[in-house]
Design an enzyme around this catalytic site. Structure first.
Site, PDB file in Angstrom:
ATOM      1  N   HIS B 187       0.813  -1.216   0.000  1.00 56.83           N
ATOM      2  CA  HIS B 187       0.000   0.000   0.000  1.00 56.83           C
ATOM      3  C   HIS B 187       0.839   1.256   0.000  1.00 56.83           C
ATOM      4  O   HIS B 187       0.478   2.261  -0.596  1.00 56.83           O
ATOM      5  CB  HIS B 187      -0.967  -0.008   1.174  1.00 56.83           C
ATOM      6  CG  HIS B 187      -2.104  -0.920   0.903  1.00 56.83           C
ATOM      7  ND1 HIS B 187      -3.191  -0.520   0.188  1.00 56.83           N
ATOM      8  CD2 HIS B 187      -2.277  -2.213   1.177  1.00 56.83           C
ATOM      9  CE1 HIS B 187      -3.993  -1.539   0.049  1.00 56.83           C
ATOM     10  NE2 HIS B 187      -3.466  -2.576   0.640  1.00 56.83           N
ATOM     11  N   GLU B 426     -10.248 -10.073 -12.527  1.00 55.61           N
ATOM     12  CA  GLU B 426      -9.012 -10.187 -11.741  1.00 55.61           C
ATOM     13  C   GLU B 426      -8.777 -11.615 -11.265  1.00 55.61           C
ATOM     14  O   GLU B 426      -7.896 -11.858 -10.459  1.00 55.61           O
ATOM     15  CB  GLU B 426      -9.018  -9.199 -10.568  1.00 55.61           C
ATOM     16  CG  GLU B 426     -10.261  -9.230  -9.727  1.00 55.61           C
ATOM     17  CD  GLU B 426     -10.335  -8.066  -8.731  1.00 55.61           C
ATOM     18  OE1 GLU B 426      -9.293  -7.496  -8.396  1.00 55.61           O
ATOM     19  OE2 GLU B 426     -11.451  -7.762  -8.293  1.00 55.61           O
ATOM     20  N   ASP B 450      -4.226  -8.319  -8.986  1.00 56.25           N
ATOM     21  CA  ASP B 450      -4.714  -9.603  -8.506  1.00 56.25           C
ATOM     22  C   ASP B 450      -4.648 -10.667  -9.601  1.00 56.25           C
ATOM     23  O   ASP B 450      -4.289 -11.802  -9.342  1.00 56.25           O
ATOM     24  CB  ASP B 450      -6.141  -9.471  -7.960  1.00 56.25           C
ATOM     25  CG  ASP B 450      -6.137  -9.098  -6.475  1.00 56.25           C
ATOM     26  OD1 ASP B 450      -5.158  -9.447  -5.784  1.00 56.25           O
ATOM     27  OD2 ASP B 450      -7.099  -8.452  -6.016  1.00 56.25           O
ATOM     28  N   ARG B 460       1.616 -11.224  -3.700  1.00 60.44           N
ATOM     29  CA  ARG B 460       2.171  -9.894  -3.956  1.00 60.44           C
ATOM     30  C   ARG B 460       2.672  -9.212  -2.692  1.00 60.44           C
ATOM     31  O   ARG B 460       3.321  -8.185  -2.752  1.00 60.44           O
ATOM     32  CB  ARG B 460       1.186  -9.002  -4.709  1.00 60.44           C
ATOM     33  CG  ARG B 460      -0.165  -8.908  -4.081  1.00 60.44           C
ATOM     34  CD  ARG B 460      -1.102  -8.159  -5.002  1.00 60.44           C
ATOM     35  NE  ARG B 460      -1.153  -6.764  -4.624  1.00 60.44           N
ATOM     36  CZ  ARG B 460      -2.257  -6.032  -4.632  1.00 60.44           C
ATOM     37  NH1 ARG B 460      -3.403  -6.549  -5.000  1.00 60.44           N
ATOM     38  NH2 ARG B 460      -2.240  -4.785  -4.277  1.00 60.44           N
ATOM     39  N   CYS B 497      -7.471  -1.300 -14.995  1.00 62.05           N
ATOM     40  CA  CYS B 497      -7.330  -0.362 -13.876  1.00 62.05           C
ATOM     41  C   CYS B 497      -6.222  -0.792 -12.920  1.00 62.05           C
ATOM     42  O   CYS B 497      -6.002  -0.172 -11.902  1.00 62.05           O
ATOM     43  CB  CYS B 497      -8.647  -0.188 -13.132  1.00 62.05           C
ATOM     44  SG  CYS B 497      -9.202  -1.680 -12.302  1.00 62.05           S
TER      45      CYS B 497
END
Lengths: 85, 539
Positions: B187, B426, B450, B460, B497
Site C-alpha cells: 500500500h 481479476e 490480482d 504480492r 485499472c
C-alpha cells in the site's frame, strides 16, 4: 444551585471537538460548573476531565451550576447542549 | 551514509527525516533544587507549545477547514487544562524532579486513562495527550526543530505503513516514503504512485535518523543519510531536471488521447478517496476509472452509514461534472482489514473471504452501499463495478440487488439514474468465462495486480518473490487479449485499472490489442497520454 439532566443525542457522543466548544462556553462564567455521568462528577471547565467521562450517544449527564452567575451559565450551557450535542 | 533498497516509485526527494510510529522521546528523571524555577520553565514551554499549535490551527483552517482544524484548538485547551497543569507542577514541587520528566509522566498518566476507556474513539485520544506532552518536552529540551518537523515536509521513515495509517497521513507533508518492509505492490508503494513521490522499500534505516537530512533517489533505489555537499548539489541538479520533465508533461494537458493512427481511447484515473479528485483534475483525466470505496470503511470505527457514503459519492460525482465515475464496490478482506467487520484470521486471505464474497454474504452491508451509489447517480455520471468475480451467478445476484435497490428508491420517491454495470476481471476464472460475463454487463475492467498474483501463483505481499513477479508475463497478455475479444463480441468496452495500465512500455501493446480505456494513478495520466500520442495503433 441549579441542576439539569440531559441525554446526549450526537451519534459520536461528547468527542474532542464538542468537548472543546463546551469547555470554552463554560469558561465564560465565574460560577462552579460540573457535569456528571453515572455519579462521576468533573469540573466542566477542564477538557481532559470532560473527555475522560467518555459520554456516548444516548447517555445521560447531569449539569450543575453554582455561584453568582449560575442562572446565566445554566441557560447558556443548556442551549449549547441542545444545539450541539 | 548510503544504503541501497528497492525503488517503488522514481523521483528525487531532499529533506529532513521523520521516523514514523516512534514519537516518544526518552526522558531522564533528574533531581532539581529550584522547583519554582522549574515550574517557570514548564509554563514558558507550555506557552510556546500553545503558540505553535495556534499557528498550526491557522494553517489547518486554510487547508482543511474548521472542522478538522479544531483538533489543534483542543490541543491548546488540553495544555491549559488545570488537571494537567496541576499534575505537572505538583510533581515538580513534591518530587523535586525536572519539568521534562513531570510532563512525560503526566502525559503517560492521562494517556493511560484514555487508553483504558471502552470506546475506540476515546482510546485514540491517548495519542493526543502524548502528542501535546511530546511537544512541550521537545521545547524544554531545546530540541525545537523536531517539533517543527510536523509542520514542514519530511521524508517519512517507517517499518511499514498499514492502509489505515496511510489514510490518516497529512499527505502534503510527505516528500518521500522509505520503509524497512513492504513490497513493490504494498500500500505504501501504491500510495507513493498516487502522490507522485519517490519511495523506497527494504531500507534498514537507523532510529536515530529522526530530524536529520537525507536524500531519496527513487531512480536507483538509494537512500543517503547526512549527505555531503557534493551529493546535495548533484541531486539538486537532478531534481531540477526532473521538474523540467514534469513541466513538459504539463504541456500535454488538454490534448486528446489519440494515436497517430487515429485511435482514441479513454484515459481515466484511479482514486482512493474524495481528496484525490483535485489530483484527477490537475492531471486532466477524462474520468475516474477506479474509485476504491474502501476508504469509507477504513476511516471509520463502524460501518459507514448510507448517508456518509452517499455524501462522498455525490461529492465526487458532482466535482467530476458529468465525467464518468466508476465506483468499485467494497473490496475489503485480504490485505485490507477492518476491525468491526470481525473477519476471522485466514491462512490464505488473498483467496479467502473478501470483496464480492463478503458483499453477497452480508447483504445489508452491500445493500447500504448500493443504495448510496444509486442515490448519488442522480448527481453525475456514475458506473458500478464488482470486484473478485468468478462466476456468472455472482454477477446475477449483484444485478438482482441493484434491481431491488432501484425499486425501493422508486417507491420512496428518491431520484436516481440508470448506471453502467461492470465487473473487475481479476481472477483466471473470470477470464475464462469472459464470453459469458460479457452477456451480463456493460464493461470489463481488468485488475492486473490480482490477476497476475492469481495467474502466476505469486503472493504480492511477499518481497522475496518480487524478482520473479513478471508483470509482462505472456500468460497475462494472452488473457488480456482473450478478455478484449470476448468483451467486444458482446458490445462491452474493456479497460485496465491495475498497475499494469500505467506501464508505459506496454501502452502501445494495449492499443494494438484493442483496449478501450486505461485507468491509472493521477500522476501517470500525462505520461500515458504521451505514449498514446506516440503510438501508431489504428482505430
Amino acid at each position: 444551585m441549579r441542576e439539569f439532566t440531559y441525554t446526549i443525542t450526537d451519534p459520536e457522543g461528547i468527542h474532542a471537538r464538542p468537548a472543546g466548544l463546551f469547555v470554552k462556553e463554560a469558561a465564560k462564567f465565574d460560577c462552579t460548573i460540573t457535569i456528571a455521568k453515572d455519579g462521576k462528577e468533573v469540573d466542566a471547565k477542564r477538557i481532559l476531565g470532560v473527555m475522560g467521562l467518555g459520554v456516548k450517544s444516548g447517555q445521560e449527564i447531569v449539569l450543575k451550576t453554582e455561584g453568582k452567575d449560575e442562572d446565566a451559565a445554566m441557560d447558556a450551557l443548556c442551549s449549547f447542549l441542545q444545539e450541539n450535542m | 551514509m548510503k544504503q541501497n533498497g528497492k525503488s517503488v516509485y522514481s523521483g528525487i526527494a531532499i529533506g529532513p527525516c521523520r521516523v514514523f510510529g516512534n514519537k516518544d522521546q526518552m526522558v531522564k528523571r533528574i533531581k532539581i533544587e529550584d522547583a519554582q524555577g522549574e515550574i517557570k520553565r514548564f509554563l514558558q514551554a507550555k506557552e510556546q507549545a500553545k503558540s505553535q499549535l495556534a499557528a498550526l490551527y491557522d494553517k489547518a483552517l486554510n487547508e482543511v477547514g474548521q472542522a478538522h482544524a479544531m483538533i489543534f484548538d483542543v490541543h491548546q485547551m488540553m495544555l491549559d487544562d488545570l488537571d494537567y497543569v496541576e499534575s505537572v507542577t505538583n510533581m515538580i514541587t513534591a518530587q523535586k524532579i525536572n519539568a521534562e520528566f513531570a510532563v512525560a509522566t503526566t502525559g503517560d498518566n492521562f494517556a493511560e486513562m484514555f487508553a483504558a476507556m471502552d470506546d475506540d474513539y476515546m482510546r485514540e485520544r491517548a495519542a493526543d495527550v502524548k502528542d501535546i506532552s511530546n511537544r512541550v518536552i521537545r521545547i524544554l529540551q531545546g530540541n525545537d526543530t523536531a517539533g517543527e518537523l510536523g509542520d514542514q515536509p519530511v521524508i517519512l521513515l517507517a517499518d511499514d505503513l498499514a492502509p489505515s495509517e496511510t489514510v490518516q497521513l497529512d499527505k502534503s507533508k510527505v516528500l518521500s516514503f522509505v520503509t524497512r518492509r513492504g513490497s513493490t505492490n504494498s500500500h505504501t508503494a501504491i500510495l507513493a504512485r498516487t502522490m507522485n513521490i519517490p519511495a523506497l522499500i527494504g531500507i534498514d534505516f537507523s532510529e536515530e535518523a529522526d530530524g536529520r537530512m537525507a536524500i531519496v533517489d527513487g531512480q536507483s533505489g538509494v537512500f543517503i543519510l547526512d549527505p555531503t555537499e557534493e551529493e546535495l548539489s548533484y541531486y539538486r541538479k537532478l531534481q531540477e531536471k526532473e521538474r523540467d520533465q514534469a513541466r513538459l508533461l504539463q504541456e500535454l494537458k488538454g490534448k486528446e488521447n489519440v494515436t497517430k493512427g487515429g485511435k482514441k481511447i479513454q484515459l481515466y484515473a484511479n482514486i482512493g478517496g474524495v481528496g484525490d479528485v483535485a489530483a484527477v483534475m490537475a492531471n486532466d483525466a477524462g474520468g475516474i476509472g477506479l474509485f476504491r470505496s474502501e476508504f469509507l470503511y477504513l476511516e471509520t470505527q463502524d460501518y459507514p452509514t448510507e448517508e456518509q457514503q452517499f455524501k462522498a459519492y455525490r461529492t465526487v460525482a458532482e466535482n467530476m461534472a458529468g465525467k464518468k465515475v466508476i465506483i468499485r464496490t467494497l473490496d475489503i478482506g485480504a490485505d485490507k482489514q477492518v476491525d468491526y467487520f470481525g473477519l476471522e484470521h485466514e491462512e490464505n486471505p488473498a483467496m479467502g473471504y473478501r470483496a464480492i464474497r463478503i458483499c453477497l454474504d452480508r447483504r445489508e452491508v452491500f445493500r447500504t452501499q448500493l443504495r448510496a451509489i444509486y442515490r448519488a447517480s442522480y448527481y453525475g455520471n456514475i458506473a458500478i463495478m464488482f470486484p473478485m468475480i468468478i462466476s456468472v451467478d455472482e454477477v446475477r445476484q449483484a444485478k438482482e440487488l441493484c434491481h431491488q435497490v432501484q425499486q425501493e428508491l422508486q417507491q420512496e420517491g428518491i431520484p436516481y439514474q440508470q448506471v453502467e454495470l461492470g465487473v473487475m476481471i481479476e481472477t483466471p476464472a473470470a477470464v475464462m468465462i469472459s464470453d459469458l460475463l460479457a452477456k451480463e454487463v456493460d464493461f470489463f475492467s481488468v485488475g492486473t495486480n490480482d490477476l497476475t498474483q492469481y495467474t502466476l501463483a505469486i503472493d504480492r505481499q511477499n518481497p522475496k518473490l518480487d524478482s520473479i513477479y513478471d508483470a509482462h508475463h505472456p500468460a497475462i497478455l494472452r488473457m488480456l487479449q482473450m478478455v478484449i475479444d470476448n468483451g467486444h463480441k458482446e458490445g462491452c468496452w474493456i479497460g485496465i485499472c491495475g498497475e499494469l495500465g500505467a506501464d508505459t512500455t506496454l501502452t502501445d501493446t494495449f492499443l494494438q490489442m484493442g483496449i478501450d480505456e486505461l485507468s491509472v494513478s493521477p500522476s501517470m495520466i500525462l505520461k500515458v497520454r504521451e505514449q498514446i500520442r506516440n503510438s501508431s495503433a489504428t482505430a
